[in-house]
Scaffold this motif. Structure first.
Motif, PDB file in Angstrom:
ATOM      1  N   GLY A 268      24.017   7.293 -56.664  1.00  0.00           N
ATOM      2  CA  GLY A 268      24.428   8.530 -57.305  1.00  0.00           C
ATOM      3  C   GLY A 268      25.547   8.269 -58.280  1.00  0.00           C
ATOM      4  N   CYS A 269      26.154   9.325 -58.799  1.00  0.00           N
ATOM      5  CA  CYS A 269      27.343   9.203 -59.641  1.00  0.00           C
ATOM      6  C   CYS A 269      28.556   9.275 -58.724  1.00  0.00           C
ATOM      7  CB  CYS A 269      27.380  10.329 -60.674  1.00  0.00           C
ATOM      8  SG  CYS A 269      26.108  10.172 -61.942  1.00  0.00           S
ATOM      9  N   MET A 270      29.200   8.147 -58.544  1.00  0.00           N
ATOM     10  CA  MET A 270      30.293   8.067 -57.578  1.00  0.00           C
ATOM     11  C   MET A 270      31.585   8.651 -58.152  1.00  0.00           C
ATOM     12  SD  MET A 270      28.856   6.824 -54.933  1.00  0.00           S
ATOM     13  CE  MET A 270      27.209   6.152 -54.626  1.00  0.00           C
ATOM     14  N   LYS A 271      32.300   9.375 -57.322  1.00  0.00           N
ATOM     15  CA  LYS A 271      33.560   9.982 -57.741  1.00  0.00           C
ATOM     16  C   LYS A 271      34.551   9.961 -56.586  1.00  0.00           C
ATOM     17  CE  LYS A 271      32.541  14.758 -56.411  1.00  0.00           C
ATOM     18  NZ  LYS A 271      32.539  16.165 -56.836  1.00  0.00           N
ATOM     19  N   SER A 272      35.783  10.339 -56.885  1.00  0.00           N
ATOM     20  CA  SER A 272      36.821  10.432 -55.864  1.00  0.00           C
ATOM     21  C   SER A 272      37.797  11.520 -56.293  1.00  0.00           C
ATOM     22  CB  SER A 272      37.536   9.079 -55.708  1.00  0.00           C
ATOM     23  OG  SER A 272      38.526   9.147 -54.711  1.00  0.00           O
ATOM     24  N   GLY A 273      37.410  12.756 -56.067  1.00  0.00           N
ATOM     25  CA  GLY A 273      38.203  13.888 -56.527  1.00  0.00           C
ATOM     26  C   GLY A 273      39.378  14.196 -55.621  1.00  0.00           C
ATOM     27  N   ARG A 300      35.524   7.318 -52.049  1.00  0.00           N
ATOM     28  CA  ARG A 300      34.443   7.319 -53.034  1.00  0.00           C
ATOM     29  C   ARG A 300      33.150   7.851 -52.410  1.00  0.00           C
ATOM     30  NH1 ARG A 300      35.615   6.973 -58.203  1.00  0.00           N
ATOM     31  NH2 ARG A 300      37.039   5.263 -57.714  1.00  0.00           N
ATOM     32  N   HIS A 301      32.501   8.766 -53.126  1.00  0.00           N
ATOM     33  CA  HIS A 301      31.236   9.338 -52.654  1.00  0.00           C
ATOM     34  C   HIS A 301      30.425   9.832 -53.853  1.00  0.00           C
ATOM     35  CE1 HIS A 301      34.010  12.754 -53.028  1.00  0.00           C
ATOM     36  NE2 HIS A 301      32.946  13.492 -53.260  1.00  0.00           N
ATOM     37  N   ALA A 302      29.128  10.033 -53.645  1.00  0.00           N
ATOM     38  CA  ALA A 302      28.256  10.503 -54.724  1.00  0.00           C
ATOM     39  C   ALA A 302      28.445  12.000 -54.934  1.00  0.00           C
ATOM     40  CB  ALA A 302      26.794  10.206 -54.400  1.00  0.00           C
ATOM     41  N   THR A 303      28.491  12.405 -56.199  1.00  0.00           N
ATOM     42  CA  THR A 303      28.600  13.817 -56.494  1.00  0.00           C
ATOM     43  C   THR A 303      27.371  14.561 -55.984  1.00  0.00           C
ATOM     44  OG1 THR A 303      29.006  15.411 -58.272  1.00  0.00           O
ATOM     45  CG2 THR A 303      27.562  13.580 -58.787  1.00  0.00           C
ATOM     46  N   GLY A 304      27.576  15.792 -55.510  1.00  0.00           N
ATOM     47  CA  GLY A 304      26.528  16.480 -54.759  1.00  0.00           C
ATOM     48  C   GLY A 304      25.375  17.036 -55.554  1.00  0.00           C
ATOM     49  N   GLN A 305      25.456  17.034 -56.895  1.00  0.00           N
ATOM     50  CA  GLN A 305      24.356  17.608 -57.674  1.00  0.00           C
ATOM     51  C   GLN A 305      23.043  16.857 -57.466  1.00  0.00           C
ATOM     52  OE1 GLN A 305      27.414  17.213 -58.755  1.00  0.00           O
ATOM     53  NE2 GLN A 305      28.094  19.085 -59.766  1.00  0.00           N
ATOM     54  N   LEU A 306      23.130  15.536 -57.375  1.00  0.00           N
ATOM     55  CA  LEU A 306      21.942  14.717 -57.074  1.00  0.00           C
ATOM     56  C   LEU A 306      22.389  13.355 -56.558  1.00  0.00           C
ATOM     57  CD1 LEU A 306      18.636  14.310 -59.001  1.00  0.00           C
ATOM     58  CD2 LEU A 306      19.917  12.261 -58.357  1.00  0.00           C
ATOM     59  N   TYR A 307      21.807  12.935 -55.461  1.00  0.00           N
ATOM     60  CA  TYR A 307      22.012  11.572 -54.969  1.00  0.00           C
ATOM     61  C   TYR A 307      20.813  11.190 -54.107  1.00  0.00           C
ATOM     62  CZ  TYR A 307      23.818  14.049 -50.819  1.00  0.00           C
ATOM     63  OH  TYR A 307      23.966  14.889 -49.743  1.00  0.00           O
ATOM     64  N   ASP A 331      29.034  17.074 -50.317  1.00  0.00           N
ATOM     65  CA  ASP A 331      28.977  15.711 -50.832  1.00  0.00           C
ATOM     66  C   ASP A 331      30.017  14.813 -50.157  1.00  0.00           C
ATOM     67  OD1 ASP A 331      31.075  17.030 -52.023  1.00  0.00           O
ATOM     68  OD2 ASP A 331      30.639  16.371 -54.063  1.00  0.00           O
ATOM     69  N   VAL A 332      31.165  15.380 -49.831  1.00  0.00           N
ATOM     70  CA  VAL A 332      32.190  14.634 -49.091  1.00  0.00           C
ATOM     71  C   VAL A 332      31.668  14.281 -47.697  1.00  0.00           C
ATOM     72  CG1 VAL A 332      34.490  14.755 -48.050  1.00  0.00           C
ATOM     73  CG2 VAL A 332      34.113  15.624 -50.366  1.00  0.00           C
ATOM     74  N   SER A 333      31.010  15.237 -47.064  1.00  0.00           N
ATOM     75  CA  SER A 333      30.450  14.992 -45.726  1.00  0.00           C
ATOM     76  C   SER A 333      29.470  13.838 -45.752  1.00  0.00           C
ATOM     77  CB  SER A 333      29.756  16.254 -45.205  1.00  0.00           C
ATOM     78  OG  SER A 333      30.672  17.286 -44.975  1.00  0.00           O
ATOM     79  N   THR A 334      28.542  13.870 -46.709  1.00  0.00           N
ATOM     80  CA  THR A 334      27.544  12.801 -46.790  1.00  0.00           C
ATOM     81  C   THR A 334      28.214  11.451 -46.994  1.00  0.00           C
ATOM     82  OG1 THR A 334      25.918  14.334 -47.727  1.00  0.00           O
ATOM     83  CG2 THR A 334      25.483  11.993 -47.991  1.00  0.00           C
ATOM     84  N   GLY A 335      29.196  11.392 -47.899  1.00  0.00           N
ATOM     85  CA  GLY A 335      29.899  10.134 -48.117  1.00  0.00           C
ATOM     86  C   GLY A 335      30.621   9.646 -46.871  1.00  0.00           C
ATOM     87  N   TRP A 337      29.732   9.958 -43.826  1.00  0.00           N
ATOM     88  CA  TRP A 337      28.813   9.430 -42.819  1.00  0.00           C
ATOM     89  C   TRP A 337      28.540   7.945 -43.003  1.00  0.00           C
ATOM     90  CZ3 TRP A 337      25.163  14.078 -44.084  1.00  0.00           C
ATOM     91  CH2 TRP A 337      25.753  15.251 -43.592  1.00  0.00           C
ATOM     92  N   PHE A 338      28.818   7.420 -44.207  1.00  0.00           N
ATOM     93  CA  PHE A 338      28.533   6.014 -44.476  1.00  0.00           C
ATOM     94  C   PHE A 338      29.780   5.134 -44.416  1.00  0.00           C
ATOM     95  CE2 PHE A 338      25.208   8.102 -47.387  1.00  0.00           C
ATOM     96  CZ  PHE A 338      24.343   8.268 -46.315  1.00  0.00           C
ATOM     97  N   ILE A 339      30.948   5.758 -44.239  1.00  0.00           N
ATOM     98  CA  ILE A 339      32.166   4.965 -44.114  1.00  0.00           C
ATOM     99  C   ILE A 339      32.065   4.105 -42.847  1.00  0.00           C
ATOM    100  CG2 ILE A 339      34.651   5.056 -43.722  1.00  0.00           C
ATOM    101  CD1 ILE A 339      33.925   5.813 -46.531  1.00  0.00           C
ATOM    102  N   GLY A 340      32.316   2.834 -42.992  1.00  0.00           N
ATOM    103  CA  GLY A 340      32.245   1.926 -41.844  1.00  0.00           C
ATOM    104  C   GLY A 340      30.890   1.292 -41.645  1.00  0.00           C
ATOM    105  N   LEU A 341      29.876   1.751 -42.410  1.00  0.00           N
ATOM    106  CA  LEU A 341      28.547   1.130 -42.328  1.00  0.00           C
ATOM    107  C   LEU A 341      28.399   0.091 -43.439  1.00  0.00           C
ATOM    108  CD1 LEU A 341      26.215   4.236 -41.717  1.00  0.00           C
ATOM    109  CD2 LEU A 341      27.358   2.795 -40.033  1.00  0.00           C
ATOM    110  N   ASP A 342      27.491  -0.827 -43.236  1.00  0.00           N
ATOM    111  CA  ASP A 342      27.211  -1.852 -44.247  1.00  0.00           C
ATOM    112  C   ASP A 342      26.240  -1.254 -45.269  1.00  0.00           C
ATOM    113  OD1 ASP A 342      26.946  -4.152 -45.695  1.00  0.00           O
ATOM    114  OD2 ASP A 342      25.693  -5.199 -44.241  1.00  0.00           O
ATOM    115  N   VAL A 343      26.799  -0.497 -46.220  1.00  0.00           N
ATOM    116  CA  VAL A 343      26.008   0.253 -47.201  1.00  0.00           C
ATOM    117  C   VAL A 343      26.371  -0.211 -48.607  1.00  0.00           C
ATOM    118  CG1 VAL A 343      25.548   2.549 -48.171  1.00  0.00           C
ATOM    119  CG2 VAL A 343      25.832   2.268 -45.699  1.00  0.00           C
ATOM    120  N   GLU A 344      25.365  -0.383 -49.447  1.00  0.00           N
ATOM    121  CA  GLU A 344      25.610  -0.720 -50.851  1.00  0.00           C
ATOM    122  C   GLU A 344      25.662   0.564 -51.673  1.00  0.00           C
ATOM    123  OE1 GLU A 344      23.741  -3.304 -54.587  1.00  0.00           O
ATOM    124  OE2 GLU A 344      22.922  -3.536 -52.558  1.00  0.00           O
ATOM    125  N   TYR A 345      26.768   0.763 -52.371  1.00  0.00           N
ATOM    126  CA  TYR A 345      26.947   1.924 -53.227  1.00  0.00           C
ATOM    127  C   TYR A 345      26.480   1.576 -54.643  1.00  0.00           C
ATOM    128  CZ  TYR A 345      29.917   4.368 -49.799  1.00  0.00           C
ATOM    129  OH  TYR A 345      30.391   5.016 -48.685  1.00  0.00           O
TER     130      TYR A 345
END
Length: 406
Positions: A268-273, A300-307, A331-335, A337-345
């Protein structure tokens, strides 16, 4: 008893003994290498080992100097072969790890699909609603919509979302599923629910959730969407999009195809507001204190409009949704959920182009954007009135989705 002193003595004729000592050292090294390799890949072949040692001893008697040279060469070859075998074994282990991970996710998906009690069952079913299937597809796109957003949905149906037979053909030929994601009102079978029933009967393009609609429940709805989608479709990717965003489904497919081989990917389009602590403002975060001092930003998380998330991540959300925390902003919630996981952004700016002239410029350059909207409105401003204009100026063309290399 005199071997070691002679080989170390700075004077005198200890050369022959020194060579003999080095020869036996090479033999010992060779035997140790054989022993390690055999322990790793099979039972030692004692007859073969005896022949190799005997051969070395005979060559030593003939020419001790030659033995040193040969043994060094053989030791080098043995080490090279050993490293190659270690590398091959590592590759096998890595592939096995990926297979185990994939099987684990498939098991979790199967469990989610078979969960049948009302408390956790993700889909809202009524007589006449299509029954549960688990089709293999490329990607599922869920358009998050509200009960009273009929005009938003129609603006999408009239532009970038195929309808009727074309929608079914898209699923069959390209493996692309597009659905409006909707729950129900607090009083089921009310006026709004009956209107959704009629609309669904007409278009057959809804994914109905066992979820009470409400703006303050978008994080829960997103969890429910992923759970329902994983239970119904076996997809490589699951996409979430808002109903006031212009999308080019062919470009979305081409983008996702580049990451198809990755196990856990978040695109997605990553941001940190900023974390907004003031009550009464839009996007207020009641749990602002968890993010540190005043003025801090979100992770850092993907903006909620589309991911989009890969299959393993969507299954992870589905299987653990009762344990995953939900913040005020979806969108913050979704981001989180992946904190601490081995995820490629994957930060892909083609998924957040501005409406004309930004997305129009990309289209004219032959590289249409995957998604377009206005940052100032968190979607297309006045989307019902402007969706057709944006589509005409920024759309990929009706044939693009059928010609996309997926």
């Amino acid at each position: 008893m005199g071997l070691i002193p002679r080989s170390r003595h700075p004077k005198g004729g200890g050369g022959g003994v020194s060579i003999r000592w080095l020869s036996w050292l090479c033999i010992a090294s060779f035997c140790l290498g054989v022993f390690v390799v055999e322990r790793l890949w099979g039972t030692p072949d004692t007859d073969k080992l005896d022949k190799e040692v005997s051969s070395v001893e005979k060559r030593q008697e003939l020419d001790p100097g030659l033995v040193v040279h040969c043994e060094k060469k053989e030791s080098s070859l043995q080490a090279g072969d050993f490293l190659i075998q270690v590398s091959q074994t590592h590759d096998v282990i890595m592939n096995l790890d990926k297979t185990i991970s994939s099987l684990g996710m498939q098991l979790a998906a199967a469990r989610a699909a078979k969960t049948g009690n009302e408390e956790t069952y993700p889909m809202f079913t009524k007589p006449g609603i299509e029954q549960l299937e688990h089709q293999k597809v490329f990607y599922v796109m869920g358009i998050i919509t509200a009960l009273d957003n009929r005009k938003h949905r129609d603006s999408i149906r009239e532009t970038w979302m195929p309808q009727g037979d074309e929608l079914r053909r898209l699923e069959k030929e390209k493996g692309i599923v597009i659905r409006f994601v909707i729950g129900h009102s607090a009083t089921p079978d009310g006026v709004l629910d009956r209107a959704i029933d009629a609309e669904d009967e007409q278009h057959k393009d809804f994914l109905r959730l066992n979820h009470v609609e409400g703006y303050d429940k978008l994080s829960s709805k997103t969890q429910m969407y992923f759970s329902a989608a994983v239970a119904k479709w076996d997809a490589d990717f699951y996409v979430k999009v808002d109903d006031d965003v212009h999308v080019n489904p062919g470009m979305i497919g081409s983008t996702l195809a580049h990451h198809r081989s990755k196990l856990r990917v978040y695109i997605g389009c990553m941001k940190s507001g900023p974390v907004l602590s003031q009550k009464g403002v839009k996007y207020h975060e009641p749990e602002y204190w968890k993010f540190g001092e005043e003025g801090n930003k979100y992770f850092r998380h993907a903006t909620g409009q589309l991911y989009a998330v890969s299959k393993n991540l969507a299954t992870y959300i589905s299987y653990n949704r009762n344990l995953l925390h939900r913040y005020a902003n979806e969108d913050v919630s979704t981001g989180s959920w992946f904190i601490g996981l081995d995820v490629e952004y994957i930060d892909d700016q083609s998924l957040c182009c501005g409406t004309p002239v930004d997305c129009e410029f990309n289209t004219q350059a032959g590289n249409p954007c995957g998604a377009s909207y206005d940052w100032s409105c968190s979607g297309i401003c006045e989307s019902v009135e402007r969706m057709q204009e944006v589509h005409q100026r920024c759309g990929e063309g009706d044939g693009a989705i059928w010609n996309a290399n997926l």
